[in-house]
Design a protein around this motif. Structure first.
Motif, PDB file in Angstrom:
ATOM      1  N   MET A 106      -3.564   7.525  -3.565  1.00 52.29           N
ATOM      2  CA  MET A 106      -4.413   6.877  -2.567  1.00 52.29           C
ATOM      3  C   MET A 106      -4.933   5.534  -3.075  1.00 52.29           C
ATOM      4  O   MET A 106      -4.972   4.558  -2.323  1.00 52.29           O
ATOM      5  CB  MET A 106      -5.579   7.792  -2.175  1.00 52.29           C
ATOM      6  N   ASN A 107      -5.302   5.461  -4.349  1.00 52.10           N
ATOM      7  CA  ASN A 107      -5.790   4.199  -4.917  1.00 52.10           C
ATOM      8  C   ASN A 107      -4.730   3.102  -4.858  1.00 52.10           C
ATOM      9  O   ASN A 107      -5.053   1.933  -4.690  1.00 52.10           O
ATOM     10  CB  ASN A 107      -6.256   4.394  -6.359  1.00 52.10           C
ATOM     11  N   GLN A 108      -3.474   3.484  -4.990  1.00 49.53           N
ATOM     12  CA  GLN A 108      -2.396   2.504  -5.008  1.00 49.53           C
ATOM     13  C   GLN A 108      -1.851   2.185  -3.613  1.00 49.53           C
ATOM     14  O   GLN A 108      -1.413   1.074  -3.363  1.00 49.53           O
ATOM     15  CB  GLN A 108      -1.262   2.996  -5.897  1.00 49.53           C
ATOM     16  N   TRP A 109      -1.831   3.166  -2.723  1.00 50.45           N
ATOM     17  CA  TRP A 109      -1.144   3.000  -1.435  1.00 50.45           C
ATOM     18  C   TRP A 109      -2.072   2.751  -0.254  1.00 50.45           C
ATOM     19  O   TRP A 109      -1.627   2.250   0.778  1.00 50.45           O
ATOM     20  CB  TRP A 109      -0.274   4.223  -1.163  1.00 50.45           C
ATOM     21  N   ASP A 110      -3.345   3.101  -0.345  1.00 50.43           N
ATOM     22  CA  ASP A 110      -4.290   2.879   0.755  1.00 50.43           C
ATOM     23  C   ASP A 110      -4.755   1.425   0.690  1.00 50.43           C
ATOM     24  O   ASP A 110      -5.830   1.107   0.204  1.00 50.43           O
ATOM     25  CB  ASP A 110      -5.469   3.853   0.648  1.00 50.43           C
ATOM     26  N   LEU A 111      -3.937   0.541   1.199  1.00 49.27           N
ATOM     27  CA  LEU A 111      -4.139  -0.898   1.032  1.00 49.27           C
ATOM     28  C   LEU A 111      -5.396  -1.418   1.723  1.00 49.27           C
ATOM     29  O   LEU A 111      -5.996  -2.389   1.269  1.00 49.27           O
ATOM     30  CB  LEU A 111      -2.909  -1.657   1.537  1.00 49.27           C
ATOM     31  N   ASP A 112      -5.813  -0.785   2.823  1.00 47.60           N
ATOM     32  CA  ASP A 112      -7.018  -1.247   3.516  1.00 47.60           C
ATOM     33  C   ASP A 112      -8.251  -0.402   3.173  1.00 47.60           C
ATOM     34  O   ASP A 112      -9.307  -0.566   3.763  1.00 47.60           O
ATOM     35  CB  ASP A 112      -6.802  -1.301   5.028  1.00 47.60           C
ATOM     36  N   SER A 113      -8.087   0.515   2.216  1.00 46.31           N
ATOM     37  CA  SER A 113      -9.189   1.346   1.706  1.00 46.31           C
ATOM     38  C   SER A 113      -9.944   2.100   2.801  1.00 46.31           C
ATOM     39  O   SER A 113     -11.159   2.276   2.721  1.00 46.31           O
ATOM     40  CB  SER A 113     -10.181   0.491   0.901  1.00 46.31           C
ATOM     41  N   ASN A 114      -9.210   2.598   3.804  1.00 45.01           N
ATOM     42  CA  ASN A 114      -9.858   3.352   4.877  1.00 45.01           C
ATOM     43  C   ASN A 114      -9.759   4.864   4.695  1.00 45.01           C
ATOM     44  O   ASN A 114     -10.131   5.617   5.589  1.00 45.01           O
ATOM     45  CB  ASN A 114      -9.285   2.949   6.241  1.00 45.01           C
ATOM     46  N   GLY A 115      -9.237   5.308   3.542  1.00 48.38           N
ATOM     47  CA  GLY A 115      -9.140   6.740   3.268  1.00 48.38           C
ATOM     48  C   GLY A 115      -7.847   7.371   3.734  1.00 48.38           C
ATOM     49  O   GLY A 115      -7.660   8.579   3.590  1.00 48.38           O
ATOM     50  N   GLY A 116      -6.931   6.567   4.276  1.00 48.22           N
ATOM     51  CA  GLY A 116      -5.649   7.098   4.727  1.00 48.22           C
ATOM     52  C   GLY A 116      -4.547   6.064   4.541  1.00 48.22           C
ATOM     53  O   GLY A 116      -4.798   4.860   4.556  1.00 48.22           O
ATOM     54  N   VAL A 117      -3.327   6.558   4.351  1.00 50.29           N
ATOM     55  CA  VAL A 117      -2.164   5.687   4.204  1.00 50.29           C
ATOM     56  C   VAL A 117      -1.334   5.802   5.473  1.00 50.29           C
ATOM     57  O   VAL A 117      -0.811   6.870   5.799  1.00 50.29           O
ATOM     58  CB  VAL A 117      -1.337   6.072   2.953  1.00 50.29           C
ATOM     59  N   SER A 118      -1.220   4.701   6.188  1.00 51.62           N
ATOM     60  CA  SER A 118      -0.487   4.655   7.456  1.00 51.62           C
ATOM     61  C   SER A 118       0.971   4.283   7.227  1.00 51.62           C
ATOM     62  O   SER A 118       1.349   3.869   6.122  1.00 51.62           O
ATOM     63  CB  SER A 118      -1.128   3.608   8.374  1.00 51.62           C
ATOM     64  N   LEU A 119       1.760   4.380   8.286  1.00 51.90           N
ATOM     65  CA  LEU A 119       3.161   3.987   8.198  1.00 51.90           C
ATOM     66  C   LEU A 119       3.283   2.509   7.828  1.00 51.90           C
ATOM     67  O   LEU A 119       4.171   2.142   7.059  1.00 51.90           O
ATOM     68  CB  LEU A 119       3.895   4.277   9.516  1.00 51.90           C
ATOM     69  N   VAL A 120       2.412   1.662   8.332  1.00 48.66           N
ATOM     70  CA  VAL A 120       2.444   0.235   7.987  1.00 48.66           C
ATOM     71  C   VAL A 120       2.278   0.063   6.479  1.00 48.66           C
ATOM     72  O   VAL A 120       3.008  -0.711   5.841  1.00 48.66           O
ATOM     73  CB  VAL A 120       1.351  -0.534   8.768  1.00 48.66           C
ATOM     74  N   GLU A 121       1.332   0.796   5.886  1.00 54.60           N
ATOM     75  CA  GLU A 121       1.103   0.703   4.442  1.00 54.60           C
ATOM     76  C   GLU A 121       2.283   1.278   3.661  1.00 54.60           C
ATOM     77  O   GLU A 121       2.675   0.728   2.622  1.00 54.60           O
ATOM     78  CB  GLU A 121      -0.190   1.426   4.068  1.00 54.60           C
ATOM     79  N   VAL A 122       2.856   2.380   4.145  1.00 55.11           N
ATOM     80  CA  VAL A 122       4.021   2.972   3.478  1.00 55.11           C
ATOM     81  C   VAL A 122       5.174   1.975   3.475  1.00 55.11           C
ATOM     82  O   VAL A 122       5.824   1.766   2.446  1.00 55.11           O
ATOM     83  CB  VAL A 122       4.433   4.306   4.152  1.00 55.11           C
ATOM     84  N   ARG A 123       5.422   1.353   4.616  1.00 56.50           N
ATOM     85  CA  ARG A 123       6.511   0.368   4.688  1.00 56.50           C
ATOM     86  C   ARG A 123       6.274  -0.786   3.710  1.00 56.50           C
ATOM     87  O   ARG A 123       7.198  -1.226   3.028  1.00 56.50           O
ATOM     88  CB  ARG A 123       6.681  -0.135   6.119  1.00 56.50           C
ATOM     89  N   GLU A 124       5.047  -1.270   3.651  1.00 58.08           N
ATOM     90  CA  GLU A 124       4.747  -2.374   2.746  1.00 58.08           C
ATOM     91  C   GLU A 124       4.946  -1.961   1.288  1.00 58.08           C
ATOM     92  O   GLU A 124       5.576  -2.689   0.505  1.00 58.08           O
ATOM     93  CB  GLU A 124       3.324  -2.877   2.952  1.00 58.08           C
ATOM     94  N   GLN A 125       4.421  -0.810   0.914  1.00 57.25           N
ATOM     95  CA  GLN A 125       4.540  -0.364  -0.478  1.00 57.25           C
ATOM     96  C   GLN A 125       5.990  -0.046  -0.838  1.00 57.25           C
ATOM     97  O   GLN A 125       6.423  -0.335  -1.955  1.00 57.25           O
ATOM     98  CB  GLN A 125       3.638   0.837  -0.744  1.00 57.25           C
ATOM     99  N   ARG A 126       6.728   0.541   0.085  1.00 58.52           N
ATOM    100  CA  ARG A 126       8.145   0.805  -0.210  1.00 58.52           C
ATOM    101  C   ARG A 126       8.916  -0.505  -0.363  1.00 58.52           C
ATOM    102  O   ARG A 126       9.818  -0.612  -1.190  1.00 58.52           O
ATOM    103  CB  ARG A 126       8.758   1.716   0.845  1.00 58.52           C
ATOM    104  N   GLY A 127       8.540  -1.518   0.395  1.00 55.41           N
ATOM    105  CA  GLY A 127       9.143  -2.842   0.210  1.00 55.41           C
ATOM    106  C   GLY A 127       8.833  -3.399  -1.171  1.00 55.41           C
ATOM    107  O   GLY A 127       9.697  -3.987  -1.832  1.00 55.41           O
ATOM    108  N   ASN A 128       7.587  -3.189  -1.615  1.00 51.98           N
ATOM    109  CA  ASN A 128       7.202  -3.634  -2.958  1.00 51.98           C
ATOM    110  C   ASN A 128       7.970  -2.883  -4.040  1.00 51.98           C
ATOM    111  O   ASN A 128       8.379  -3.463  -5.047  1.00 51.98           O
ATOM    112  CB  ASN A 128       5.697  -3.435  -3.172  1.00 51.98           C
ATOM    113  N   ILE A 129       8.150  -1.581  -3.846  1.00 50.03           N
ATOM    114  CA  ILE A 129       8.904  -0.774  -4.813  1.00 50.03           C
ATOM    115  C   ILE A 129      10.352  -1.256  -4.876  1.00 50.03           C
ATOM    116  O   ILE A 129      10.924  -1.418  -5.955  1.00 50.03           O
ATOM    117  CB  ILE A 129       8.825   0.720  -4.459  1.00 50.03           C
ATOM    118  N   PHE A 130      10.938  -1.488  -3.698  1.00 45.36           N
ATOM    119  CA  PHE A 130      12.313  -1.986  -3.665  1.00 45.36           C
ATOM    120  C   PHE A 130      12.412  -3.280  -4.467  1.00 45.36           C
ATOM    121  O   PHE A 130      13.296  -3.433  -5.317  1.00 45.36           O
ATOM    122  CB  PHE A 130      12.764  -2.217  -2.218  1.00 45.36           C
TER     123      PHE A 130
END
Length: 166
Positions: free
Chosen positions: A26-50
């Motif tokens: 959650m600390n790494q993937w919850d980009l807007d710090s709202n307590g949840g990781v959305s599909l938008v955040e998952v897509r962004e982080q997976r792009g970063n991982i790639f």
């Protein structure tokens, strides 16, 4: 019970009470710090991982880059990181038949962290050409989220981590 024993037990209980399953994720993937990781955040982080593993920045992951992914996962394991690795001392994982073994000792599905990268990437290679592009990797985000979203709310929260709730 000695005072030392009581203090050690108390410290262990306090640590276990402060433990939040999935906190590192959650600390790494919850980009807007709202307590949840959305599909938008998952897509962004997976792009970063790639991008992190696409060493030559050509938008394609090669066999050599898959090896780099496996080496990275091994380094994480050796450093005590990865899924289920942030439990408080003394807290063990769910009991089972061992990694990848289902009922009756049959092989089951390994998590993405435990599967070789080349095997994991084959499932993302939409056109079957043996190459995983940025688009193919990021487009797998909805399925990736769905597999981890225990309560089906299209958001990953700490409630989606830890032992199964019954």
């Amino acid at each position: 019970m000695t005072l030392t024993t009581a203090l050690v037990l108390g410290a262990g209980l306090a640590q276990a009470q402060d433990f939040t399953p999935g906190a590192d994720f959650m600390n790494q993937w919850d980009l807007d710090s709202n307590g949840g990781v959305s599909l938008v955040e998952v897509r962004e982080q997976r792009g970063n991982i790639f991008a992190m593993f696409d060493e030559n920045s050509d938008g394609r992951l090669s066999a050599a880059e898959f090896v780099g992914m496996d080496e990275h996962k091994q380094l994480q394991r050796e450093a005590g990181m990865g899924p289920g690795r942030n439990r408080p001392e003394g807290m063990t994982g769910p009991m089972g038949n061992g990694v990848g073994k289902g009922r009756g000792g049959q092989m089951g599905h390994q998590s993405g962290f435990d599967r070789p990268a080349a095997e994991e990437m084959r499932s993302l290679d939409a056109n079957g050409d043996g190459i995983v592009t940025t688009a193919e990797f990021v487009n797998g985000s909805a399925n990736w989220l769905r597999m981890r979203d225990r309560n089906g709310d299209n958001m990953l929260t700490s409630a989606d981590f830890g032992p199964p709730r019954g």
